[in-house]
Design an enzyme around this catalytic site. Structure first.
Site, PDB file in Angstrom:
ATOM      1  N   HIS A   1     -44.944 -23.154  25.019  1.00 32.65           N
ATOM      2  CA  HIS A   1     -46.067 -24.016  24.748  1.00 32.65           C
ATOM      3  C   HIS A   1     -45.646 -24.704  23.099  1.00 32.65           C
ATOM      4  CE1 HIS A   1     -50.037 -25.772  24.033  1.00 32.65           C
ATOM      5  NE2 HIS A   1     -50.279 -25.401  24.945  1.00 32.65           N
TER       6      HIS A   1
ATOM      7  N   GLU B   1     -43.927 -29.246  25.783  1.00 29.92           N
ATOM      8  CA  GLU B   1     -43.724 -27.890  26.442  1.00 29.92           C
ATOM      9  C   GLU B   1     -42.806 -27.874  27.550  1.00 29.92           C
ATOM     10  OE1 GLU B   1     -47.525 -26.450  27.169  1.00 29.92           O
ATOM     11  OE2 GLU B   1     -48.532 -27.981  26.081  1.00 29.92           O
TER      12      GLU B   1
END
Length: 287
Positions: free
Chosen positions: A160, A260
């Protein structure tokens, strides 16, 4: 840092962390909490990641910024919707498994194994490893999953990554044209038809079957590659949602963009003794 010491221990946000440094001075800082990379500085360069100045690290809480490790589910969409949002790997204490320094880079591997606590909420045996490689103008992150048990289990995963940017409106992102995406702000699916994406506020999209990307931010050019991950998530909370986040400054959305590497749309299933790995790499290109 002494010549023979591959990493140094320190404290970040009140939590134990390690800093791994290449021979050329490039370095990355990683919290043991979640194996979360919270800083990447290329040799002779500036910070490339965004860590919220209001970020908090404590047991059971995710840190806002850097590179949280998402496993075994993405957000609350599954494959096991009974788990905490984005799974549990990002809120567990990892341990340093190994480290070494090569001619061009330094590497650090952290590991997380199942425990009584994880089995209480997800009844499976697993081993996760995150390997961080840093050197010159490059950062490589490789996530590895292994099933040492005797039952099959599905999982989703993501790195992330919060990239720091000078100003969101200055950012241009190339490489998504022709990719189908799920828009989680307005709903629906469509095909990306812009050769160069620009951003002005909230965005939350899952792009399928993505390829290499190029982020342009003024004179800065950052190449983003992935392998093993089939999807890319692009996320920014925008002004309204950012203002509602207690661990973000109200203007923080203007200085970050999450790009991400993810395996979300089609979760992976590992049988006994099967393994999987996915990598995300960043290279700072000459202006």
């Amino acid at each position: 840092m002494s010549e023979n010491l591959i990493f140094e221990t320190l404290e970040v946000l009140g939590e134990p962390a390690v800093r791994v440094q290449a021979a050329d001075g490039a370095h990355a800082t990683v919290l043991l909490h979640g194996a979360q990379v919270v800083s990447w500085v290329p040799a002779g360069g500036e910070e490339q990641l965004y860590l919220s100045p209001k970020a908090v690290a404590c047991e059971g809480k995710a840190v806002r910024g850097g590179v949280p490790v998402i496993f075994p589910q993405f957000e609350l969409r599954g494959p096991d919707t009974s788990l905490p949002r984005h799974g549990f790997a990002r809120t567990r204490r990892w341990t340093v498994e190994s480290s070494r320094r090569d001619k061009d880079c330094a590497l650090l591997t952290l590991v997380l194994d199942d425990s009584a606590e994880t089995r209480a909420i997800w009844p499976h045996s697993f081993t996760l490893e995150l390997t961080i490689s840093v050197g010159a103008g490059r950062l490589d992150l490789e996530l590895y999953a292994h099933n040492p048990g005797d039952s099959r289990w599905p999982f989703a995963a993501a790195l992330h990554t919060y990239l720091g940017v000078s100003e969101l409106s200055h950012v241009r992102l190339q490489g998504l044209e022709g990719c189908r995406y799920e828009d989680r702000v307005v709903g629906g699916e469509t095909l990306e038809d812009h050769p160069e994406k620009r951003f002005h506020g909230e965005v939350d999209r899952i792009y399928a079957h993505t390829r290499d990307l190029l982020l342009r931010d003024g004179p800065r050019r950052l190449s983003i590659e992935s392998a093993g991950f089939s999807d890319t998530v692009i996320w920014n909370p925008g002004p309204e949602k950012c203002a509602a986040l207690p661990d973000m400054p109200a203007e923080g959305w203007q200085h970050m963009l999450c790009i991400e590497a993810a395996q979300v749309l089609k979760p992976v299933t590992l049988g006994p003794d099967e393994e999987w790995s996915g990598r995300q790499s960043f290279s700072l290109l000459a202006a």
